[in-house]
Scaffold this motif. Structure first.
Motif, PDB file in Angstrom:
ATOM      1  N   LEU A   1     -31.234   7.489  19.471  1.00  0.00           N
ATOM      2  CA  LEU A   1     -32.057   6.714  20.387  1.00  0.00           C
ATOM      3  C   LEU A   1     -31.861   7.233  21.799  1.00  0.00           C
ATOM      4  N   ALA A   2     -32.916   7.816  22.361  1.00  0.00           N
ATOM      5  CA  ALA A   2     -32.927   8.192  23.775  1.00  0.00           C
ATOM      6  C   ALA A   2     -33.285   6.916  24.528  1.00  0.00           C
ATOM      7  N   THR A   3     -32.436   6.533  25.476  1.00  0.00           N
ATOM      8  CA  THR A   3     -32.625   5.227  26.096  1.00  0.00           C
ATOM      9  C   THR A   3     -31.989   5.184  27.481  1.00  0.00           C
ATOM     10  N   TYR A   4     -32.228   4.110  28.163  1.00  0.00           N
ATOM     11  CA  TYR A   4     -31.517   3.824  29.404  1.00  0.00           C
ATOM     12  C   TYR A   4     -30.295   2.985  29.043  1.00  0.00           C
ATOM     13  N   LYS A   5     -29.184   3.258  29.690  1.00  0.00           N
ATOM     14  CA  LYS A   5     -27.952   2.502  29.427  1.00  0.00           C
ATOM     15  C   LYS A   5     -27.937   1.289  30.359  1.00  0.00           C
ATOM     16  N   THR A   6     -28.739   0.295  29.980  1.00  0.00           N
ATOM     17  CA  THR A   6     -28.828  -0.905  30.805  1.00  0.00           C
ATOM     18  C   THR A   6     -27.525  -1.699  30.707  1.00  0.00           C
ATOM     19  N   PRO A   7     -27.221  -2.502  31.724  1.00  0.00           N
ATOM     20  CA  PRO A   7     -25.988  -3.298  31.666  1.00  0.00           C
ATOM     21  C   PRO A   7     -25.922  -4.216  30.440  1.00  0.00           C
ATOM     22  N   VAL A   8     -27.043  -4.814  30.075  1.00  0.00           N
ATOM     23  CA  VAL A   8     -27.055  -5.719  28.919  1.00  0.00           C
ATOM     24  C   VAL A   8     -26.787  -4.944  27.634  1.00  0.00           C
ATOM     25  N   LYS A   9     -27.523  -3.862  27.408  1.00  0.00           N
ATOM     26  CA  LYS A   9     -27.348  -3.074  26.189  1.00  0.00           C
ATOM     27  C   LYS A   9     -25.927  -2.521  26.108  1.00  0.00           C
ATOM     28  N   ALA A  10     -25.415  -1.988  27.221  1.00  0.00           N
ATOM     29  CA  ALA A  10     -24.063  -1.427  27.242  1.00  0.00           C
ATOM     30  C   ALA A  10     -23.014  -2.498  26.944  1.00  0.00           C
ATOM     31  N   ALA A  11     -23.161  -3.688  27.527  1.00  0.00           N
ATOM     32  CA  ALA A  11     -22.199  -4.771  27.290  1.00  0.00           C
ATOM     33  C   ALA A  11     -22.246  -5.234  25.836  1.00  0.00           C
ATOM     34  N   HIS A  12     -23.442  -5.381  25.295  1.00  0.00           N
ATOM     35  CA  HIS A  12     -23.558  -5.809  23.898  1.00  0.00           C
ATOM     36  C   HIS A  12     -22.868  -4.817  22.971  1.00  0.00           C
ATOM     37  N   LEU A  13     -23.161  -3.529  23.146  1.00  0.00           N
ATOM     38  CA  LEU A  13     -22.603  -2.516  22.259  1.00  0.00           C
ATOM     39  C   LEU A  13     -21.103  -2.334  22.463  1.00  0.00           C
ATOM     40  N   ALA A  14     -20.615  -2.572  23.673  1.00  0.00           N
ATOM     41  CA  ALA A  14     -19.170  -2.505  23.915  1.00  0.00           C
ATOM     42  C   ALA A  14     -18.453  -3.628  23.162  1.00  0.00           C
ATOM     43  N   GLY A  15     -19.092  -4.775  23.081  1.00  0.00           N
ATOM     44  CA  GLY A  15     -18.502  -5.916  22.381  1.00  0.00           C
ATOM     45  C   GLY A  15     -18.677  -5.863  20.875  1.00  0.00           C
ATOM     46  N   ASN A  16     -19.783  -5.274  20.433  1.00  0.00           N
ATOM     47  CA  ASN A  16     -20.072  -5.179  19.000  1.00  0.00           C
ATOM     48  C   ASN A  16     -21.059  -4.038  18.790  1.00  0.00           C
ATOM     49  N   PRO A  17     -20.619  -2.923  18.216  1.00  0.00           N
ATOM     50  CA  PRO A  17     -21.489  -1.761  18.082  1.00  0.00           C
ATOM     51  C   PRO A  17     -22.504  -1.861  16.938  1.00  0.00           C
ATOM     52  N   HIS A  18     -22.477  -2.960  16.171  1.00  0.00           N
ATOM     53  CA  HIS A  18     -23.431  -3.114  15.070  1.00  0.00           C
ATOM     54  C   HIS A  18     -24.813  -3.471  15.610  1.00  0.00           C
ATOM     55  N   THR A  19     -25.817  -2.756  15.120  1.00  0.00           N
ATOM     56  CA  THR A  19     -27.200  -2.982  15.529  1.00  0.00           C
ATOM     57  C   THR A  19     -28.071  -3.068  14.286  1.00  0.00           C
ATOM     58  N   ALA A  20     -29.212  -3.698  14.448  1.00  0.00           N
ATOM     59  CA  ALA A  20     -30.193  -3.762  13.367  1.00  0.00           C
ATOM     60  C   ALA A  20     -31.518  -3.259  13.919  1.00  0.00           C
ATOM     61  N   PHE A  21     -32.204  -2.441  13.118  1.00  0.00           N
ATOM     62  CA  PHE A  21     -33.521  -1.929  13.473  1.00  0.00           C
ATOM     63  C   PHE A  21     -34.503  -2.403  12.414  1.00  0.00           C
ATOM     64  N   SER A  22     -35.641  -2.902  12.876  1.00  0.00           N
ATOM     65  CA  SER A  22     -36.633  -3.433  11.953  1.00  0.00           C
ATOM     66  C   SER A  22     -38.000  -2.845  12.273  1.00  0.00           C
TER      67      SER A  22
END
Length: 162
Positions: A56-77
């Motif tokens: 995923l090419a993306t911007y490392k927004t504060p929200v996305k970075a904080a979420h992934l730092a706390g829990n790296p599990h993601t779901a794509f639908s």
């Protein structure tokens, strides 16, 4: 009816066809309180060693970075009104290596094997070395493909999935 597949190759053609048709995925992460947050993005996928790997090419927004730092599990639908769907559960990891960014840049440009890419230069004008370009590696541990005509569901799980 749901069938579990031992090999990803058993669902690979439908996976690629549906993602190539749908293109946009809803990515869900969770915050430190366990609340989900969804956003629509375009990841690209390739097959490495018989397993899917997403980028995923993306911007490392504060929200996305904080979420992934706390829990790296993601779901794509992915979903289409024809009821074809793909659900992908992954573990995400930020990658800063320039060679990998070049590889991801090329996958997007070539539209990836699934056909869902685009020109990243529209957002990151300096190419793969653009300081605003961030890349997430998506390591799937579960993939479900649903065919809308008969709602057939097939699931692949990585051998090391728990």
């Amino acid at each position: 009816m749901t069938t579990e597949m031992m090999s990803f190759t058993a669902i690979q053609d439908e996976f690629n066809a549906y993602i190539g048709d749908i293109v946009y995925a809803t990515m869900t992460t969770v915050d430190k309180k366990g609340r989900p947050r969804a956003r629509v993005l375009i990841p690209v996928w390739e097959i490495v060693g018989g397993r899917p790997v997403g980028w995923l090419a993306t911007y490392k927004t504060p929200v996305k970075a904080a979420h992934l730092a706390g829990n790296p599990h993601t779901a794509f639908s992915y979903w289409t009104p024809r009821q074809n769907a793909v659900s992908i559960d992954t573990v995400a990891e930020w990658i800063d290596d320039l060679e990998i960014k070049r590889h991801v840049w090329d996958l997007y440009r070539e539209t990836s094997p699934a056909g869902a890419g685009y020109d990243l230069g529209r957002f990151w004008r300096e190419g793969p070395a653009d300081s605003g370009l961030h890349v997430l590696r998506l390591e799937p541990w579960r993939v479900q493909v649903i065919r809308g005509t008969d709602l057939r569901s097939r699931i692949w799980k990585a051998e090391d999935a728990t």
